[in-house]
Structures are given as structure tokens and as C-alpha cells.
Motif scaffolding. Structure first.
Motif, PDB file in Angstrom:
ATOM      1  N   ASN A 217      55.882  59.203   8.573  1.00  0.00           N
ATOM      2  CA  ASN A 217      54.430  59.042   8.587  1.00  0.00           C
ATOM      3  C   ASN A 217      53.966  57.696   8.023  1.00  0.00           C
ATOM      4  O   ASN A 217      52.821  57.551   7.604  1.00  0.00           O
ATOM      5  N   GLN A 218      54.847  56.691   8.030  1.00  0.00           N
ATOM      6  CA  GLN A 218      54.444  55.413   7.459  1.00  0.00           C
ATOM      7  C   GLN A 218      53.523  54.645   8.396  1.00  0.00           C
ATOM      8  O   GLN A 218      53.592  54.785   9.622  1.00  0.00           O
ATOM      9  N   MET A 219      52.650  53.847   7.802  1.00  0.00           N
ATOM     10  CA  MET A 219      51.877  52.855   8.537  1.00  0.00           C
ATOM     11  C   MET A 219      52.565  51.505   8.363  1.00  0.00           C
ATOM     12  O   MET A 219      53.155  51.238   7.320  1.00  0.00           O
ATOM     13  N   VAL A 220      52.457  50.685   9.380  1.00  0.00           N
ATOM     14  CA  VAL A 220      52.967  49.318   9.295  1.00  0.00           C
ATOM     15  C   VAL A 220      51.778  48.369   9.307  1.00  0.00           C
ATOM     16  O   VAL A 220      50.840  48.547  10.097  1.00  0.00           O
ATOM     17  N   VAL A 221      51.812  47.384   8.432  1.00  0.00           N
ATOM     18  CA  VAL A 221      50.720  46.422   8.380  1.00  0.00           C
ATOM     19  C   VAL A 221      51.237  45.015   8.631  1.00  0.00           C
ATOM     20  O   VAL A 221      52.349  44.659   8.230  1.00  0.00           O
ATOM     21  N   ALA A 222      50.435  44.239   9.331  1.00  0.00           N
ATOM     22  CA  ALA A 222      50.664  42.808   9.519  1.00  0.00           C
ATOM     23  C   ALA A 222      49.373  42.104   9.126  1.00  0.00           C
ATOM     24  O   ALA A 222      48.276  42.663   9.284  1.00  0.00           O
ATOM     25  N   ILE A 223      49.490  40.911   8.626  1.00  0.00           N
ATOM     26  CA  ILE A 223      48.324  40.218   8.061  1.00  0.00           C
ATOM     27  C   ILE A 223      48.061  38.915   8.800  1.00  0.00           C
ATOM     28  O   ILE A 223      48.988  38.118   9.041  1.00  0.00           O
ATOM     29  N   LYS A 224      46.812  38.711   9.159  1.00  0.00           N
ATOM     30  CA  LYS A 224      46.385  37.418   9.687  1.00  0.00           C
ATOM     31  C   LYS A 224      45.939  36.587   8.496  1.00  0.00           C
ATOM     32  O   LYS A 224      44.922  36.875   7.855  1.00  0.00           O
ATOM     33  N   ALA A 268      52.792  47.342  17.324  1.00  0.00           N
ATOM     34  CA  ALA A 268      51.345  47.523  17.382  1.00  0.00           C
ATOM     35  C   ALA A 268      50.648  46.726  16.279  1.00  0.00           C
ATOM     36  O   ALA A 268      49.569  46.151  16.494  1.00  0.00           O
ATOM     37  N   ALA A 269      51.259  46.678  15.089  1.00  0.00           N
ATOM     38  CA  ALA A 269      50.666  45.916  13.984  1.00  0.00           C
ATOM     39  C   ALA A 269      50.594  44.434  14.325  1.00  0.00           C
ATOM     40  O   ALA A 269      49.566  43.774  14.083  1.00  0.00           O
ATOM     41  N   PHE A 270      51.682  43.888  14.896  1.00  0.00           N
ATOM     42  CA  PHE A 270      51.675  42.471  15.268  1.00  0.00           C
ATOM     43  C   PHE A 270      50.648  42.195  16.375  1.00  0.00           C
ATOM     44  O   PHE A 270      49.920  41.197  16.334  1.00  0.00           O
ATOM     45  N   GLN A 271      50.604  43.068  17.385  1.00  0.00           N
ATOM     46  CA  GLN A 271      49.668  42.856  18.489  1.00  0.00           C
ATOM     47  C   GLN A 271      48.215  42.956  18.018  1.00  0.00           C
ATOM     48  O   GLN A 271      47.360  42.161  18.417  1.00  0.00           O
ATOM     49  N   ALA A 272      47.950  43.941  17.180  1.00  0.00           N
ATOM     50  CA  ALA A 272      46.587  44.101  16.666  1.00  0.00           C
ATOM     51  C   ALA A 272      46.200  42.932  15.769  1.00  0.00           C
ATOM     52  O   ALA A 272      45.056  42.436  15.821  1.00  0.00           O
ATOM     53  N   ARG A 273      47.134  42.513  14.936  1.00  0.00           N
ATOM     54  CA  ARG A 273      46.865  41.367  14.060  1.00  0.00           C
ATOM     55  C   ARG A 273      46.496  40.131  14.881  1.00  0.00           C
ATOM     56  O   ARG A 273      45.540  39.414  14.574  1.00  0.00           O
ATOM     57  N   ASP A 274      47.269  39.887  15.953  1.00  0.00           N
ATOM     58  CA  ASP A 274      47.004  38.712  16.782  1.00  0.00           C
ATOM     59  C   ASP A 274      45.671  38.824  17.517  1.00  0.00           C
ATOM     60  O   ASP A 274      45.073  37.797  17.884  1.00  0.00           O
TER      61      ASP A 274
END
Length: 727
Positions: A217-224, A268-274
Motif C-alpha cells: 500500500n505504499q505511495m511513491v513520490v517524485a518532486i519537481k 506514474a509519479a515521474f509522469q505526474a511530476r513532469d
């Protein structure tokens, strides 16, 4: 270095079925026993009921060999084979697992073996003596009749596994000063046939790195992140990110340094971040380009320095130089560099059943991670855990002034309801464009020589950002307002150089700044060893003899440094005829207590392309606990240093980093160096650092080989931008 283990007691309660016994110095007791664990105290040696011995390794394993080294010390003192020892990384507990050289549970400065050598040997010897006493008590015999070998105690006509004696051992106090094995008795320490304890897991895929963590159930985060140092978020629009399958939400970091995209998986985190549209406030952001920064630093070393880093004054050095027969001077420039470890950064925070949290991280500083979570989440220290896992290289990147990526993942977790784990993932581009860098530095050295070719004065000026003044290591490096990490390797040079003045001018940082492999030695050694060759040529002397003439005293420093220099010259055949188009360059340097001399042999073809044929290195690091690890670290230091010096730099265009990934920040390639030959000096001195000392002499050895071909000394880096082409 040793520690006081006087009269530490056992914590009792061993279970005959699953007993675990732990040995080592703690704040409450040196030995602990519990039915399921080592209670709340986890020292340095753990023994299971089946006789399994586990070394509890206080330094994380990032490829430098700490797990192998510390396990070797336990195996040696317990008369076991290294292959039969298991290891676990210690939990975050600075009271028990502090680096003895600085009050943090952290790895850095090539200190893992140097600070742990006596500590881990003492723990292993204590375990051996207590187990022998326990067996003697159970068998009603004299402990002097018994021996422990390979996990078995025998003597007086009896034999038994060490696991058989845990309950009795739990009632025996640890000796204050256990008898350590004499060097002549060693079978594991210094044995070149012993393999690393982590190799199999890394080869077969069992090893878990930060990027491997996958929790339920983890979320992955990427940061701009802000593209310019000092920029902050003004506003953002996540409309496009909402169209990405798996996107959860986006939030601005409280410190304004970026916008976090939360998603169900990494892609999904990378795509959403971009897809995020962020408006940045660059009012206080860096706006200079690299050419402007270079011009400013070079101007700084051509004026009087602001700080004096040596007892010798600038006036005294200049007076000596003015009276010299010959004067030589050169100007140097070193660009921004990224650490660029093979594994991009990653860390994960998960909630625990007791209302606390645990961070999974390739943690160069467990204490740093622990403190970050304590300060941001407001949890008590005992509600916080740090699980240090493998890291795919670090080179200083995982221990920044503000614990950057640990802060990011903790802030990201703090903006959720705390019910799901949060994993922070960095891409390679994140690391190269938004990471932390070795600052740019400029040097200028001016040397005076007398009629006999001896140095009579040296004016050395350095300009660059004073990293230590940013806070974390200020107490260690900054004295009288001088950041000595900026001038180490010059201000404390081993050479006997009269009237040597080292001055420093601090410069404002253009990017986030942090230490890079070998700290200040990576640029200071390049200048020192290049200038020793320049001075030798001006004196009409060969480079080896010239250096030896300035290492002529009977001090330990001169003896050890001159020794590695003499050996490497002999091993590499310096002074002997080379094939046509081949040239030698030599360099020798002391860093982190270790002396390394290197000779680089190059060939230059008819089209003026340079090929590195061979590096020969001789290292005196005191007792080489694991010779195979020592050789690997020297080889790696040479490759890492030379690869960057040949072709790498981080450049800014209006404050924005231009490099993105390995195609434009290229690591060393396998064809770049044909061979490396490492020789270890046999020594009875205490172990010193080895993760970094192989790097500082490598660059100047290459540069001096190029100069030996008749070309000018390469004083501005990287080399490919300053007149050198490589095959």
C-alpha cells in the motif's frame, strides 16, 4: 582506539530454544540475552542458539567494504572463518553505535575501519572469553584448558557448540580488557584470500537497495525541484497531472523547494511530476553562468586572500620568493562536480504499530535521518527507527548539510494522513540536475627555488565555497574563521617546505554544495603534485628525486610517504626506457592518515590521442584488514577520480544546470584505463582510511604524464576542454 567496557553485565532471560546473546559496549550492558532479540540494546556481536555468529555493523554498506571489514574483526577474535560470520546493519542508536571520531552514527571521511578497529576486536575477544568461561563453568573445568574455534569449544575431553552455553554466559560479566590475539596469530585479518561478505547477495539479487523497497500500500513520490539554486515555488497547476493513471495528489513542499507528486507507482509519479506546471519565484535564485563564476574565482586568487590558513604569512612567503633564483607559478580551475552514484537516491518512510515510523534508507548517517524525522514529525526519538540498507555508491552524496533527500521524504510523509508508506524516488536526471555538487575552486601557486633547486617559499591561494561554514561540520573544520576542509592537503602538506603560506577566500555558493570523494584533497592534491613537477622541471631534477629531497627528515610522515614513493617508482619502472610515445607521471599524497603514491603510464598516438596504459599504485594504510577490499578501493578511487578529471563538469547557464544524464556527464569507461596494479605496504600501524585516499594522486599523476610528453601542464579541468583528447 579502544573503549571502556569495564564490568558490563548481561541482561538475563535466555531461552534454550531461541536464545540470542549479544556482545559489545552499550550504555546499559555489554552483553544481552533475550528469548527473541537482544532486548532494547543491540551491541556488536550476536550469537544464536544454533551457534550462528552475527556481526552488528554500525557503518552502512555502500560498496566501501565496511560490512566485510568489521565482520573480519569479529571473526578473527572469535577464531572463526569470515565466511561463517553473518552480518546485520545496526539500528539507529547514536549512544551505542556512534562513530568514535565524531559524535554521530555516520560513515564518512574514510573512518569506518579506523574508528572501529579496536572496538570490534574488543567485542569479539570479549565474546570469546565469556563463552570459554561459560563452558568451563558448565563442565567444571579450568577455562585455560579450553579453546574456541569455528564456533566449537573443546578441551578437557569435552566439546560443544557455543550455542550450548548461552544461558550460563548470560550470568558472566564481560572482562574489562579481554586479551586480543597477537598479529602473529591472525588468520583472517590481512588475509588476501578472504572474499567480501556481501558479494553473493549482490550477485544473486538478494541484496536490498533503497530503490528496491516495495511495501504494501505504499505511495511513491517524485518532486519537481527548482531549476535554480535559491528558487522557490510561487504557484503550481496539477491539472495535467490528474490525467496520469495512478496519480493521487500534488502538494508544495513546506520549504518551497519543490512540488511533490504522489502516485501509486514510480512510473506514474515521474509522469505526474513532469506534467506539473510550476511557477517559480527566482527573486533570490542563482542567475550566473559557469563562465562568470570561473572569472570571479580566478580574480579572487589573483588578489590577497581573505583568510590565512597557515602560520606563515603572505608577506613572509613573498619575501622568500622574491629572493629566490627561480620562480614558477600556475593558475588552476576546478569546475562543479556531481557525485553521480550508480544508484539514484531513494528512501521510504512507513508507519509502525506503536505509532512511530521507520525509514528504509541507504543511510550514510543514521543519526541524520533520525534527527530529521524527529524534528519534522515531532515524534519522540524512541518512536523512530532507521533501517540502513545497501546503497549503490555514495561518495558524500548521501550525507549533505541539510540531509536533503531524507528531509524531502519526511516532509512528503508529513503532508499525508500517515496511514500509507511513502517512498521517494529520484531519477538520474534529478540527481544530475538538482543534486548537490562539489563547489568550483580556483588556485594559484607561486614557488621560489634556490640555486640548488630546493623550494624556499610557496604562496598558495585558494578560492571557493567554504562548505563547512554551512553548519553541520563547522566545529570540526572551521577554526579562526578558516574552513580547513577547503585547504586540506596544502596547508597541512607533508613536504618540508619553508615559508609556505596558504590563503583562502570564501566564495558564495552557486548551487547546493556538499563534499565529494576525498573532500578538499581532490583539488588540493592536484595542485600540489602538479606544482611539484613544475618545480622539479625548473630545478632540472627528476620528479621522484625532487620529491624525496623534500621528504628527507626522520619523521614518520616523511618515512612513510617517501617509502611509498620509492616503491611505486621501482614497481612502475620510473626512469627506465619506455616504448616510443609512452610517458610516466608520478604523484604521492597523504589523506585520511593513508599514504598513496601512483604512477600513470600513458601513450600518445600519431593523432595526439591519449590512452592511459596503466596505473601503478602503492598504498600504506596501516594494517590492511582486508587486502582485497583495499585494492578494490584504490582501483575505484583511481577510476572515479580520473574519469571526472578527464571529461566531467557541471555547468550553469543562467543558473540552470545544463547536464542531464550520463551521455553528458560521462562516467569512466572500461577502455579508459587498460590496467591498474596495486601494492600494499605491510605495516603494523593502526588502520587508516582507504575509501578515498586512492583518488587524490590519480589526477595529477595523469596530468604529469601528459606534461612529461612535452605538453603544458593541464591546470584547468576537465582535461578534454583544455587541450587533451582521449582515445
Amino acid at each position: 582506539m579502544t573503549i571502556d567496557t569495564s564490568r558490563r553485565g548481561f541482561l538475563k532471560g535466555a531461552s534454550a530454544a531461541v536464545a540470542v546473546l549479544a556482545f559489545g559496549a552499550t550504555s546499559k550492558g555489554a552483553l544481552a540475552s533475550s528469548a527473541t532479540s537482544t532486548s532494547s540494546i543491540t551491541p556488536f556481536v550476536k550469537i544464536g542458539a544454533d551457534g550462528t555468529v552475527t556481526a552488528i555493523v554500525k557503518h552502512f554498506e555502500g560498496g566501501q567494504g565496511a560490512a566485510t571489514g568489521l565482520s573480519t574483526l569479529i571473526a578473527e577474535e572469535m577464531n572463526m572463518e569470515l565466511a561463517d560470520i553473518k552480518f546485520e546493519t545496526a539500528p539507529s542508536n547514536v549512544e551505542v553505535y556512534s562513530n568514535l571520531f565524531f559524535p554521530l552514527q555516520a560513515s564518512g571521511g574514510s573512518t569506518s575501519m579506523a574508528n572501529s578497529f579496536m572496538q570490534y576486536r574488543t567485542a569479539g575477544a570479549a565474546a570469546r572469553e565469556v563463552l570459554l568461561q561459560a563452558a568451563a563453568k558448565d563442565w567444571a573445568v579450568d577455562a585455560g584448558e579450553l579453546v574456541l574455534k569455528d564456533g566449537v569449544i573443546s578441551g578437557a575431553g569435552k566439546t560443544g557448540s557455543i550455542g550450548d552455553f548461552l544461558s550460563t554466559a548470560a550470568g558472566i560479566d564481560v572482562p574489562a580488557s579481554p586479551t586480543l590475539k597477537a598479529p602473529a596469530e591472525w588468520t583472517q585479518i590481512g588475509n588476501p584470500q578472504k572474499e567480501r561478505v556481501d558479494s553473493s547477495a549482490k550477485v544473486n539479487g538478494e541484496a536490498v537497495f533503497g530503490m528496491d523497497i516495495q511495501l504494501d500500500n505504499q505511495m511513491v513520490v517524485a518532486i519537481k525541484r527548482t531549476p535554480k539554486f535559491g528558487g522557490v515555488v510561487s504557484s503550481f497547476d496539477d491539472s495535467a497531472a490528474k490525467e496520469v493513471p495512478g496519480f493521487i495528489m500534488a502538494k508544495a513542499l513546506p520549504n518551497g523547494k519543490g512540488v511533490v507528486a504522489y502516485a501509486d507507482n514510480t512510473w506514474a509519479a515521474f509522469q505526474a511530476r513532469d506534467a506539473l506546471d510550476v511557477v517559480w519565484d527566482d527573486t533570490n535564485a542563482e542567475g550566473r553562468s559557469s563562465s562568470e563564476i570561473k572569472e570571479e574565482l580566478l580574480a579572487a586568487v589573483n588578489t590577497a586572500p581573505v583568510h590565512q590558513g597557515t602560520a606563515v604569512t603572505l608577506d613572509a612567503a613573498n619575501a622568500a620568493i622574491e629572493g629566490a633564483k627561480t620562480v614558477v607559478e600556475r593558475e588552476f580551475y576546478f569546475p562543479l562536480l556531481a557525485q553521480a552514484p550508480m544508484e539514484p537516491l531513494s528512501a521510504t518512510i512507513a508507519p509502525t504499530d506503536d505509532g512511530g515510523v521507520i525509514m528504509y534508507d541507504g543511510a550514510q548517517s543514521q543519526t541524520g535521518d533520525h534527527q530529521v524525522m524527529h524534528q519534522i514529525l515531532g515524534l519522540s526519538m524512541d518512536k523512530i527507527q532507521v533501517k540502513a540498507i545497501y546503497a549503490g555508491g555514495f561518495f558524500g552524496r548521501r550525507f549533505t548539510i541539510d540531509m536533503d533527500y531524507a528531509t524531502e521524504v519526511t516532509l512528503a510523509y508529513s503532508m499525508t494522513d500517515g496511514k500509507r508508506p511513502v517512498k521517494l524516488a529520484w531519477s538520474r536526471e534529478d540527481d544530475i540536475t538538482g543534486g548537490w555538487y562539489r563547489p568550483s575552486y580556483a588556485h594559484k601557486a607561486r614557488i621560489g627555488l634556490d640555486e640548488e633547486g630546493k623550494i624556499v617559499g610557496w604562496d598558495h591561494r585558494v578560492a571557493g565555497h567554504a562548505i563547512a561554514k554551512d553548519g553541520l561540520f563547522k566545529a570540526f573544520f572551521v577554526h579562526n574563521d578558516v574552513d580547513h576542509s577547503s585547504i586540506e592537503g596544502t596547508a597541512n602538506s607533508v613536504y618540508a617546505i619553508p615559508e609556505m603560506h596558504v590563503g583562502l577566500t570564501d566564495a558564495g555558493k552557486s548551487t547546493s554544495a556538499t563534499y565529494w570523494r576525498s573532500v578538499g584533497h581532490n583539488h588540493n592534491a592536484y595542485v600540489m603534485e602538479t606544482m611539484m613537477d613544475v618545480a622539479a622541471a625548473a630545478a632540472g631534477q627528476d620528479p621522484v628525486s625532487f620529491r624525496l629531497a623534500h621528504l628527507a627528515s626522520d619523521s614518520a610522515d616523511h618515512i612513510r610517504k617517501s617509502n611509498v614513493l620509492k616503491i611505486v617508482a621501482e614497481k612502475a619502472g620510473v626512469g627506465k626506457a619506455l616504448p616510443e610515445g609512452h610517458f610516466h607521471g608520478v604523484a604521492v599524497h597523504k589523506s585520511f592518515g593513508t599514504y598513496v603514491a601512483e604512477v600513470c603510464e600513458i601513450s600518445i598516438d600519431s593523432d595526439d590521442y591519449v590512452q592511459i596504459e596503466k596505473f601503478t599504485a602503492v598504498v600504506d594504510c596501516g594494517i590492511a584488514v582486508n587486502p582485497d577490499v583495499v585494492k578494490a578501493q584504490v582501483e575505484g578511487g583511481i577510476g572515479y577520480g580520473v574519469g571526472h578529471i578527464m571529461r566531467d563538469e557541471i555547468t550553469l547557464d543562467g543558473g540552470v544546470v545544463e547536464q542531464q544524464n550520463f551521455p553528458d556527464y560521462e562516467p569512466l569507461r572500461i577502455h579508459d584505463i587498460k590496467a591498474i596494479d596495486v601494492h600494499i605496504v605491510k605495516s603494523n600501524e593502526a588502520p587508516s582510511g582507504i575509501g578515498e585516499p586512492g583518488l587524490p594522486p590519480a589526477g595529477p599523476a595523469l596530468g604529469n604524464a601528459i606534461a612529461a610528453s612535452g605538453r603544458p601542464a593541464v591546470t584547468h579541468l576537465p582535461m578534454i576542454n583544455n587541450g587533451v583528447d582521449f582515445v
